[in-house]
Motif scaffolding. Sequence first.
Motif, PDB file in Angstrom:
ATOM      1  N   LYS A  50       0.728  -1.154   0.019  1.00  0.00           N
ATOM      2  CA  LYS A  50      -0.160  -0.018   0.003  1.00  0.00           C
ATOM      3  C   LYS A  50       0.914   1.245  -0.173  1.00  0.00           C
ATOM      4  CE  LYS A  50      -4.177   1.918   2.448  1.00  0.00           C
ATOM      5  NZ  LYS A  50      -4.883   1.718   3.318  1.00  0.00           N
ATOM      6  N   GLN A  51       1.969   1.338   0.915  1.00  0.00           N
ATOM      7  CA  GLN A  51       2.792   2.519   0.995  1.00  0.00           C
ATOM      8  C   GLN A  51       3.510   2.670  -0.546  1.00  0.00           C
ATOM      9  OE1 GLN A  51       1.983   0.563   3.272  1.00  0.00           O
ATOM     10  NE2 GLN A  51       1.502   1.988   4.935  1.00  0.00           N
ATOM     11  N   ASN A  52       4.117   1.908  -0.961  1.00  0.00           N
ATOM     12  CA  ASN A  52       5.029   2.253  -1.991  1.00  0.00           C
ATOM     13  C   ASN A  52       4.490   1.073  -3.407  1.00  0.00           C
ATOM     14  OD1 ASN A  52       5.885   0.031  -0.591  1.00  0.00           O
ATOM     15  ND2 ASN A  52       8.139   0.857  -0.756  1.00  0.00           N
ATOM     16  N   PHE A  53       3.258   1.207  -3.717  1.00  0.00           N
ATOM     17  CA  PHE A  53       2.581   0.343  -4.580  1.00  0.00           C
ATOM     18  C   PHE A  53       3.124  -0.020  -5.903  1.00  0.00           C
ATOM     19  CE2 PHE A  53      -0.325  -0.547  -8.063  1.00  0.00           C
ATOM     20  CZ  PHE A  53      -0.945  -1.763  -7.639  1.00  0.00           C
ATOM     21  N   SER A  54       3.644   1.280  -6.328  1.00  0.00           N
ATOM     22  CA  SER A  54       4.154   1.309  -7.948  1.00  0.00           C
ATOM     23  C   SER A  54       5.877   1.411  -8.018  1.00  0.00           C
ATOM     24  CB  SER A  54       3.414   2.402  -8.529  1.00  0.00           C
ATOM     25  OG  SER A  54       4.053   3.928  -7.881  1.00  0.00           O
ATOM     26  N   GLU A  55       6.480   0.933  -6.842  1.00  0.00           N
ATOM     27  CA  GLU A  55       7.596   0.895  -7.060  1.00  0.00           C
ATOM     28  C   GLU A  55       8.290  -0.558  -7.603  1.00  0.00           C
ATOM     29  OE1 GLU A  55      10.321   2.561  -3.940  1.00  0.00           O
ATOM     30  OE2 GLU A  55       9.019   4.160  -3.372  1.00  0.00           O
ATOM     31  N   LEU A  56       9.405  -0.440  -8.327  1.00  0.00           N
ATOM     32  CA  LEU A  56      10.060  -1.655  -8.842  1.00  0.00           C
ATOM     33  C   LEU A  56      10.851  -2.158  -8.090  1.00  0.00           C
ATOM     34  CD1 LEU A  56       9.948  -2.701 -11.841  1.00  0.00           C
ATOM     35  CD2 LEU A  56      11.749  -1.247 -12.600  1.00  0.00           C
ATOM     36  N   GLN A  57      10.815  -3.566  -7.786  1.00  0.00           N
ATOM     37  CA  GLN A  57      11.549  -4.246  -7.032  1.00  0.00           C
ATOM     38  C   GLN A  57      12.032  -5.270  -7.861  1.00  0.00           C
ATOM     39  OE1 GLN A  57      10.162  -6.627  -2.970  1.00  0.00           O
ATOM     40  NE2 GLN A  57       9.149  -7.194  -4.656  1.00  0.00           N
ATOM     41  N   PHE A  58      13.502  -5.524  -7.623  1.00  0.00           N
ATOM     42  CA  PHE A  58      14.490  -6.557  -8.166  1.00  0.00           C
ATOM     43  C   PHE A  58      14.775  -7.442  -7.214  1.00  0.00           C
ATOM     44  CE2 PHE A  58      14.571  -2.683 -10.464  1.00  0.00           C
ATOM     45  CZ  PHE A  58      15.053  -3.215 -11.986  1.00  0.00           C
ATOM     46  N   ASN A  59      14.338  -8.740  -7.384  1.00  0.00           N
ATOM     47  CA  ASN A  59      14.833  -9.969  -6.366  1.00  0.00           C
ATOM     48  C   ASN A  59      15.773 -10.781  -7.168  1.00  0.00           C
ATOM     49  OD1 ASN A  59      13.104  -8.684  -4.533  1.00  0.00           O
ATOM     50  ND2 ASN A  59      11.343  -9.737  -5.255  1.00  0.00           N
ATOM     51  N   LEU A  60      16.492 -11.553  -6.120  1.00  0.00           N
ATOM     52  CA  LEU A  60      17.199 -12.591  -6.456  1.00  0.00           C
ATOM     53  C   LEU A  60      16.494 -14.085  -6.594  1.00  0.00           C
ATOM     54  CD1 LEU A  60      20.432 -12.192  -4.528  1.00  0.00           C
ATOM     55  CD2 LEU A  60      20.268 -11.416  -6.765  1.00  0.00           C
ATOM     56  N   LYS A  61      16.782 -14.921  -7.586  1.00  0.00           N
ATOM     57  CA  LYS A  61      16.444 -16.063  -7.419  1.00  0.00           C
ATOM     58  C   LYS A  61      16.680 -17.002  -6.373  1.00  0.00           C
ATOM     59  CE  LYS A  61      17.022 -20.524  -9.984  1.00  0.00           C
ATOM     60  NZ  LYS A  61      15.654 -21.053 -10.220  1.00  0.00           N
ATOM     61  N   SER A  62      15.832 -17.924  -5.783  1.00  0.00           N
ATOM     62  CA  SER A  62      16.055 -18.688  -4.564  1.00  0.00           C
ATOM     63  C   SER A  62      17.180 -19.431  -4.949  1.00  0.00           C
ATOM     64  CB  SER A  62      14.918 -19.220  -4.006  1.00  0.00           C
ATOM     65  OG  SER A  62      14.058 -18.293  -3.776  1.00  0.00           O
ATOM     66  N   ASN A  63      18.243 -19.425  -3.847  1.00  0.00           N
ATOM     67  CA  ASN A  63      19.275 -20.680  -3.885  1.00  0.00           C
ATOM     68  C   ASN A  63      20.024 -20.508  -5.213  1.00  0.00           C
ATOM     69  OD1 ASN A  63      18.689 -21.737  -1.557  1.00  0.00           O
ATOM     70  ND2 ASN A  63      16.866 -22.944  -2.612  1.00  0.00           N
ATOM     71  N   TYR A  64      20.352 -19.226  -5.809  1.00  0.00           N
ATOM     72  CA  TYR A  64      21.081 -19.136  -7.202  1.00  0.00           C
ATOM     73  C   TYR A  64      22.476 -19.426  -7.319  1.00  0.00           C
ATOM     74  CZ  TYR A  64      23.235 -15.315  -4.603  1.00  0.00           C
ATOM     75  OH  TYR A  64      23.920 -14.416  -3.787  1.00  0.00           O
ATOM     76  N   TYR A  65      23.056 -19.573  -6.034  1.00  0.00           N
ATOM     77  CA  TYR A  65      24.274 -19.947  -5.724  1.00  0.00           C
ATOM     78  C   TYR A  65      24.721 -21.809  -5.869  1.00  0.00           C
ATOM     79  CZ  TYR A  65      22.259 -19.846  -1.182  1.00  0.00           C
ATOM     80  OH  TYR A  65      21.208 -20.102  -0.200  1.00  0.00           O
ATOM     81  N   LYS A  66      23.359 -22.242  -5.906  1.00  0.00           N
ATOM     82  CA  LYS A  66      23.611 -23.721  -6.012  1.00  0.00           C
ATOM     83  C   LYS A  66      23.829 -24.268  -7.428  1.00  0.00           C
ATOM     84  CE  LYS A  66      20.736 -24.884  -2.097  1.00  0.00           C
ATOM     85  NZ  LYS A  66      19.629 -25.953  -1.332  1.00  0.00           N
ATOM     86  N   THR A  67      23.587 -23.133  -8.399  1.00  0.00           N
ATOM     87  CA  THR A  67      23.674 -23.413  -9.924  1.00  0.00           C
ATOM     88  C   THR A  67      25.276 -23.206 -10.284  1.00  0.00           C
ATOM     89  OG1 THR A  67      23.140 -21.200 -10.560  1.00  0.00           O
ATOM     90  CG2 THR A  67      21.376 -22.489 -10.275  1.00  0.00           C
ATOM     91  N   PHE A  68      26.144 -22.597  -9.603  1.00  0.00           N
ATOM     92  CA  PHE A  68      27.460 -22.275  -9.832  1.00  0.00           C
ATOM     93  C   PHE A  68      28.140 -23.584 -10.391  1.00  0.00           C
ATOM     94  CE2 PHE A  68      27.920 -18.462  -6.808  1.00  0.00           C
ATOM     95  CZ  PHE A  68      26.985 -17.739  -7.613  1.00  0.00           C
ATOM     96  N   GLU A  69      28.109 -24.543  -9.773  1.00  0.00           N
ATOM     97  CA  GLU A  69      28.560 -25.921  -9.853  1.00  0.00           C
ATOM     98  C   GLU A  69      28.451 -26.267 -11.548  1.00  0.00           C
ATOM     99  OE1 GLU A  69      30.736 -29.905  -7.899  1.00  0.00           O
ATOM    100  OE2 GLU A  69      29.140 -28.999  -7.089  1.00  0.00           O
ATOM    101  N   LYS A  70      27.005 -26.356 -11.705  1.00  0.00           N
ATOM    102  CA  LYS A  70      26.717 -26.998 -13.029  1.00  0.00           C
ATOM    103  C   LYS A  70      26.945 -26.035 -14.312  1.00  0.00           C
ATOM    104  CE  LYS A  70      22.567 -29.339 -11.471  1.00  0.00           C
ATOM    105  NZ  LYS A  70      21.023 -29.381 -11.346  1.00  0.00           N
TER     106      LYS A  70
END
Length: 349
Positions: A310-330
């Motif tokens: 409600k407070q900042n409805f229209s702001e743009l949010q960037f998030n990291l993929k869950s457990n992204y670091y587990k893909t490094f080895e592959k």
Amino acid sequence: MTLVAENEQHRHQIEAGVKGRIKGHKFEEEVSIEINNIISPDYNISIVSPNIFEGNPAEILLEYISKDKGVKIQRAKAYWLGGLATAGAGAEIENDEGKVISGSKSDVVIDVIYDNGCKDTIGVSVKSCKSNAQVCLTTCGKFCALLRENNIPVSETAEIGLKMFCGENGYSPQDGYLPEDTSNIPSDRTARPERWYWEELPCDVQLEWEKIFSEYQDEITILILQKATAYKTDKFKPDYILHECKEHEDIDNCTVAVMSIIEFAEYSRLFDTFGLKGKKVQKGKYKGIDLAEHQYPHFGYIQFQPIGNKQNFSELQFNLKSNYYKTFEKLKTKFKLPLGFQFGNSETM
């Protein structure tokens, strides 16, 4: 700004978010304290997989930085800044203009002296969220301005399209806004009126953003991590990421992922380029009413969407993929590349 609960479920969500931030700040503070307690460089670190280690996170971080820089750290002094903007707690540091820093993109800042006598100041972005860790929250206008300031072209049409996607005031369906190209907007639209969805944006807007994120993926990734939503008094951009992989009971037995910002951008690009993921409305008042599958954009490990509260409805949010670091080895195996720095391959300096 403190969020105001709209109902009981929303109150629980707010409380969970506060607890998460407190837990994250606690880890940042712990790491800072541990760095300042280090006297001997005789570290006890185990390699789990590429960029993932077990041991004391402060020791892991300093050892990683030493080998990445190619010179041993002799002494280090850490300052915790992560809680300044959200918790009103942290170290008091002045910038070059003598103003006290009120918030920083770096959660921990380390003054180091190498064994060759050289000095350096290193910023670290610390993450402890296990799923969808937020890396940036900004307005559409500020994000587009940041790209233009760094020689990444963004047309006015593309900026307006992003404001439509985020439901910025004056550009939402409920405001009566319609773009010239309405070919992607269903005539029997049942989606929420506060914003347009990505698939509803004009074709030229979608194509331009795909081109921008595809051609400048590394640059945008680094900008989001280092500069986006930078605080006015901030002078420290993060050089490294320290991510707590799972909750710890003993600070000397943590599992953490460590990488430079540039290394993260390389991994992210190899993992994926710009794309869209479809998702139906699964909760809220439009569940069962809006039956369409809506598209959500991502590039590499980063996904973005309107924050929607409600407070900042229209702001743009960037998030990291869950457990992204587990893909490094592959990724290392798939591309057969010694991608960036490989911990443990260098002799002790």
